[in-house]
Design a protein around this motif. Structure first.
Motif, PDB file in Angstrom:
ATOM      1  N   MET A   1       0.843  -1.185   0.000  1.00 41.03           N
ATOM      2  CA  MET A   1       0.000   0.000   0.000  1.00 41.03           C
ATOM      3  C   MET A   1       0.886   1.245   0.000  1.00 41.03           C
ATOM      4  O   MET A   1       1.962   1.254   0.588  1.00 41.03           O
ATOM      5  N   LEU A   2       0.430   2.280  -0.667  1.00 39.87           N
ATOM      6  CA  LEU A   2       1.168   3.534  -0.696  1.00 39.87           C
ATOM      7  C   LEU A   2       0.941   4.293   0.612  1.00 39.87           C
ATOM      8  O   LEU A   2       0.039   3.970   1.384  1.00 39.87           O
ATOM      9  N   LEU A   3       1.745   5.323   0.853  1.00 37.69           N
ATOM     10  CA  LEU A   3       1.648   6.045   2.120  1.00 37.69           C
ATOM     11  C   LEU A   3       0.275   6.669   2.340  1.00 37.69           C
ATOM     12  O   LEU A   3      -0.199   6.756   3.476  1.00 37.69           O
ATOM     13  N   VAL A   4      -0.363   7.106   1.265  1.00 40.71           N
ATOM     14  CA  VAL A   4      -1.685   7.722   1.422  1.00 40.71           C
ATOM     15  C   VAL A   4      -2.670   6.717   2.009  1.00 40.71           C
ATOM     16  O   VAL A   4      -3.489   7.048   2.877  1.00 40.71           O
ATOM     17  N   GLY A   5      -2.595   5.472   1.561  1.00 35.76           N
ATOM     18  CA  GLY A   5      -3.478   4.437   2.093  1.00 35.76           C
ATOM     19  C   GLY A   5      -3.131   4.064   3.518  1.00 35.76           C
ATOM     20  O   GLY A   5      -4.016   3.870   4.362  1.00 35.76           O
ATOM     21  N   HIS A   6      -1.834   3.957   3.802  1.00 33.60           N
ATOM     22  CA  HIS A   6      -1.402   3.634   5.163  1.00 33.60           C
ATOM     23  C   HIS A   6      -1.901   4.688   6.155  1.00 33.60           C
ATOM     24  O   HIS A   6      -2.393   4.356   7.239  1.00 33.60           O
ATOM     25  N   ALA A   7      -1.758   5.959   5.792  1.00 35.80           N
ATOM     26  CA  ALA A   7      -2.177   7.044   6.686  1.00 35.80           C
ATOM     27  C   ALA A   7      -3.695   7.073   6.847  1.00 35.80           C
ATOM     28  O   ALA A   7      -4.213   7.241   7.958  1.00 35.80           O
ATOM     29  N   ALA A   8      -4.409   6.907   5.734  1.00 33.40           N
ATOM     30  CA  ALA A   8      -5.871   6.963   5.776  1.00 33.40           C
ATOM     31  C   ALA A   8      -6.454   5.824   6.612  1.00 33.40           C
ATOM     32  O   ALA A   8      -7.311   6.045   7.478  1.00 33.40           O
ATOM     33  N   TRP A   9      -5.984   4.606   6.373  1.00 35.54           N
ATOM     34  CA  TRP A   9      -6.505   3.463   7.128  1.00 35.54           C
ATOM     35  C   TRP A   9      -6.087   3.514   8.593  1.00 35.54           C
ATOM     36  O   TRP A   9      -6.817   3.051   9.476  1.00 35.54           O
ATOM     37  N   ALA A  10      -4.911   4.078   8.867  1.00 35.20           N
ATOM     38  CA  ALA A  10      -4.488   4.238  10.262  1.00 35.20           C
ATOM     39  C   ALA A  10      -5.491   5.112  11.001  1.00 35.20           C
ATOM     40  O   ALA A  10      -5.884   4.814  12.141  1.00 35.20           O
ATOM     41  N   TYR A  11      -5.910   6.187  10.350  1.00 33.48           N
ATOM     42  CA  TYR A  11      -6.893   7.082  10.975  1.00 33.48           C
ATOM     43  C   TYR A  11      -8.249   6.399  11.116  1.00 33.48           C
ATOM     44  O   TYR A  11      -8.891   6.490  12.173  1.00 33.48           O
ATOM     45  N   MET A 119      -8.691  -0.309  -2.294  1.00 30.79           N
ATOM     46  CA  MET A 119      -8.546  -0.234  -0.841  1.00 30.79           C
ATOM     47  C   MET A 119      -8.085   1.152  -0.397  1.00 30.79           C
ATOM     48  O   MET A 119      -8.558   1.688   0.612  1.00 30.79           O
ATOM     49  N   GLU A 120      -7.165   1.737  -1.147  1.00 29.71           N
ATOM     50  CA  GLU A 120      -6.682   3.073  -0.792  1.00 29.71           C
ATOM     51  C   GLU A 120      -7.793   4.109  -0.953  1.00 29.71           C
ATOM     52  O   GLU A 120      -7.935   5.016  -0.125  1.00 29.71           O
ATOM     53  N   MET A 159       4.996  11.134  -3.264  1.00 31.85           N
ATOM     54  CA  MET A 159       4.626  11.584  -4.607  1.00 31.85           C
ATOM     55  C   MET A 159       5.866  11.818  -5.461  1.00 31.85           C
ATOM     56  O   MET A 159       5.918  11.434  -6.631  1.00 31.85           O
ATOM     57  N   LEU A 160       6.868  12.430  -4.863  1.00 32.57           N
ATOM     58  CA  LEU A 160       8.098  12.739  -5.594  1.00 32.57           C
ATOM     59  C   LEU A 160       8.782  11.476  -6.089  1.00 32.57           C
ATOM     60  O   LEU A 160       9.188  11.383  -7.248  1.00 32.57           O
ATOM     61  N   TYR A 161       8.892  10.478  -5.206  1.00 32.07           N
ATOM     62  CA  TYR A 161       9.631   9.272  -5.548  1.00 32.07           C
ATOM     63  C   TYR A 161       8.839   8.287  -6.399  1.00 32.07           C
ATOM     64  O   TYR A 161       9.404   7.514  -7.156  1.00 32.07           O
ATOM     65  N   LEU A 162       7.525   8.319  -6.274  1.00 34.98           N
ATOM     66  CA  LEU A 162       6.716   7.351  -7.007  1.00 34.98           C
ATOM     67  C   LEU A 162       6.350   7.808  -8.411  1.00 34.98           C
ATOM     68  O   LEU A 162       6.130   6.983  -9.289  1.00 34.98           O
ATOM     69  N   PHE A 163       6.263   9.098  -8.614  1.00 36.07           N
ATOM     70  CA  PHE A 163       5.721   9.591  -9.870  1.00 36.07           C
ATOM     71  C   PHE A 163       6.726  10.333 -10.742  1.00 36.07           C
ATOM     72  O   PHE A 163       6.355  11.104 -11.606  1.00 36.07           O
ATOM     73  N   THR A 164       8.003  10.123 -10.498  1.00 31.24           N
ATOM     74  CA  THR A 164       9.031  10.656 -11.387  1.00 31.24           C
ATOM     75  C   THR A 164       9.997   9.539 -11.731  1.00 31.24           C
ATOM     76  O   THR A 164      10.211   8.622 -10.949  1.00 31.24           O
ATOM     77  N   ALA A 165      10.584   9.621 -12.894  1.00 28.80           N
ATOM     78  CA  ALA A 165      11.528   8.581 -13.323  1.00 28.80           C
ATOM     79  C   ALA A 165      12.701   8.483 -12.365  1.00 28.80           C
ATOM     80  O   ALA A 165      13.133   7.396 -11.989  1.00 28.80           O
ATOM     81  N   ASN A 166      13.219   9.622 -11.920  1.00 33.03           N
ATOM     82  CA  ASN A 166      14.335   9.607 -10.979  1.00 33.03           C
ATOM     83  C   ASN A 166      13.920   8.990  -9.660  1.00 33.03           C
ATOM     84  O   ASN A 166      14.699   8.318  -8.996  1.00 33.03           O
ATOM     85  N   MET A 192      -1.938   4.505 -12.156  1.00 36.88           N
ATOM     86  CA  MET A 192      -1.018   5.563 -11.753  1.00 36.88           C
ATOM     87  C   MET A 192      -1.772   6.879 -11.597  1.00 36.88           C
ATOM     88  O   MET A 192      -1.523   7.652 -10.663  1.00 36.88           O
ATOM     89  N   PHE A 193      -2.723   7.115 -12.497  1.00 38.99           N
ATOM     90  CA  PHE A 193      -3.534   8.330 -12.426  1.00 38.99           C
ATOM     91  C   PHE A 193      -4.385   8.334 -11.157  1.00 38.99           C
ATOM     92  O   PHE A 193      -4.503   9.358 -10.475  1.00 38.99           O
ATOM     93  N   VAL A 194      -4.970   7.183 -10.829  1.00 35.94           N
ATOM     94  CA  VAL A 194      -5.770   7.075  -9.603  1.00 35.94           C
ATOM     95  C   VAL A 194      -4.901   7.353  -8.378  1.00 35.94           C
ATOM     96  O   VAL A 194      -5.306   8.077  -7.460  1.00 35.94           O
ATOM     97  N   ALA A 195      -3.699   6.778  -8.371  1.00 36.80           N
ATOM     98  CA  ALA A 195      -2.785   6.990  -7.245  1.00 36.80           C
ATOM     99  C   ALA A 195      -2.431   8.465  -7.100  1.00 36.80           C
ATOM    100  O   ALA A 195      -2.368   8.996  -5.983  1.00 36.80           O
ATOM    101  N   MET A 196      -2.211   9.127  -8.220  1.00 38.64           N
ATOM    102  CA  MET A 196      -1.890  10.552  -8.179  1.00 38.64           C
ATOM    103  C   MET A 196      -3.059  11.358  -7.627  1.00 38.64           C
ATOM    104  O   MET A 196      -2.881  12.256  -6.793  1.00 38.64           O
ATOM    105  N   ILE A 197      -4.275  11.029  -8.067  1.00 36.09           N
ATOM    106  CA  ILE A 197      -5.467  11.733  -7.583  1.00 36.09           C
ATOM    107  C   ILE A 197      -5.611  11.569  -6.071  1.00 36.09           C
ATOM    108  O   ILE A 197      -5.930  12.524  -5.347  1.00 36.09           O
TER     109      ILE A 197
END
Length: 222
Positions: A1-11, A119-120, A159-166, A192-197
């Motif tokens: 799960m991405l961090l957004v999902g981890h944080a949301a479900w934690a709450y 789930m996210e 967001m920086l690390y997941l959505f850029t080539a670098n 990927m678009f859903v994750a960005m949203i």
């Protein structure tokens, strides 16, 4: 799960437990705790990803003093961490639940799989509903909302690390050869678009909260 999902479900889980146990929680702290196990990604030179910080045994020991001192008030915070392992990391790839002993469990899905994205999305939706019902101060002028910074900073880093080539190359380097970052986050452009949203939506909510906190602090100073 991405961090957004981890944080949301934690709450979601911590807030629900807090209501049942009739205890108060700090929503920003539980969100942060929901992301904490993935701090090992930044410590790859010292510890392997999904090892000690993803161990139920490790967190059980860490929380013993809190269980003794705060009793049931500590349970929502403990579950904020545990859900990261038992929910998010069981869906995506696999994780070693009782490190240092080997007991891996996982469904093996990618972080950008339709199941994980669903789930996210559900987690973020439920978090918003619970915020409106229980913690409406998050979107009002309250100095405590400045604490939203501890949540939005790792979220922006994600967001920086997941959505850029670098970013992909960086993640692949720090996670190492045992778990490929590119495999863990493989998926279609639609996912990927859903994750960005999801990331942008959560970041906007947190930004509003932080600004409200800053306004409240400035008003108090003046």
């Amino acid at each position: 799960m991405l961090l957004v999902g981890h944080a949301a479900w934690a709450y979601v889980i911590s807030r629900s437990l807090a209501s049942v146990l009739n205890v108060k929680i700090n929503p920003y702290l539980v969100m942060l705790l929901g992301m904490v196990p993935d701090a090992d990604i930044l410590l790859q030179e010292y510890i392997k990803h999904r090892s000690v910080t993803h161990s139920m045994l490790f967190w059980g020991i860490v929380f013993i003093p809190f269980f003794i001192a705060y009793r049931k008030r500590s349970i929502p915070y403990f579950m904020a961490v545990v859900q990261h392992i038992m929910l998010g990391d069981v869906i995506v790839a696999s994780t070693n639940l009782i490190w240092p002993w080997r007991y891996e469990i996982g469904m093996g899905y990618s972080a950008l799989s339709p199941l994980n994205m669903a789930m996210e999305s559900i987690g973020l939706g439920l978090a918003l509903l619970l915020t409106i019902k229980y913690d409406r101060f998050i979107i009002t002028r309250n100095r405590c909302n400045i604490l939203g910074l501890v949540v939005i900073l790792p979220l922006l880093g994600s967001m920086l690390y997941l959505f850029t080539a670098n970013g992909l190359l960086f993640l692949d380097h720090i996670i190492g050869s045992n778990i490929s970052a590119k495999n863990m986050i493989r998926g279609s452009n639609d996912m990927m678009f859903v994750a960005m949203i999801l990331h942008v939506s959560f970041s906007i909510l947190l930004s509003i909260s932080i600004l409200q906190g800053m306004y409240a602090l400035i008003a108090r100073i003046h």
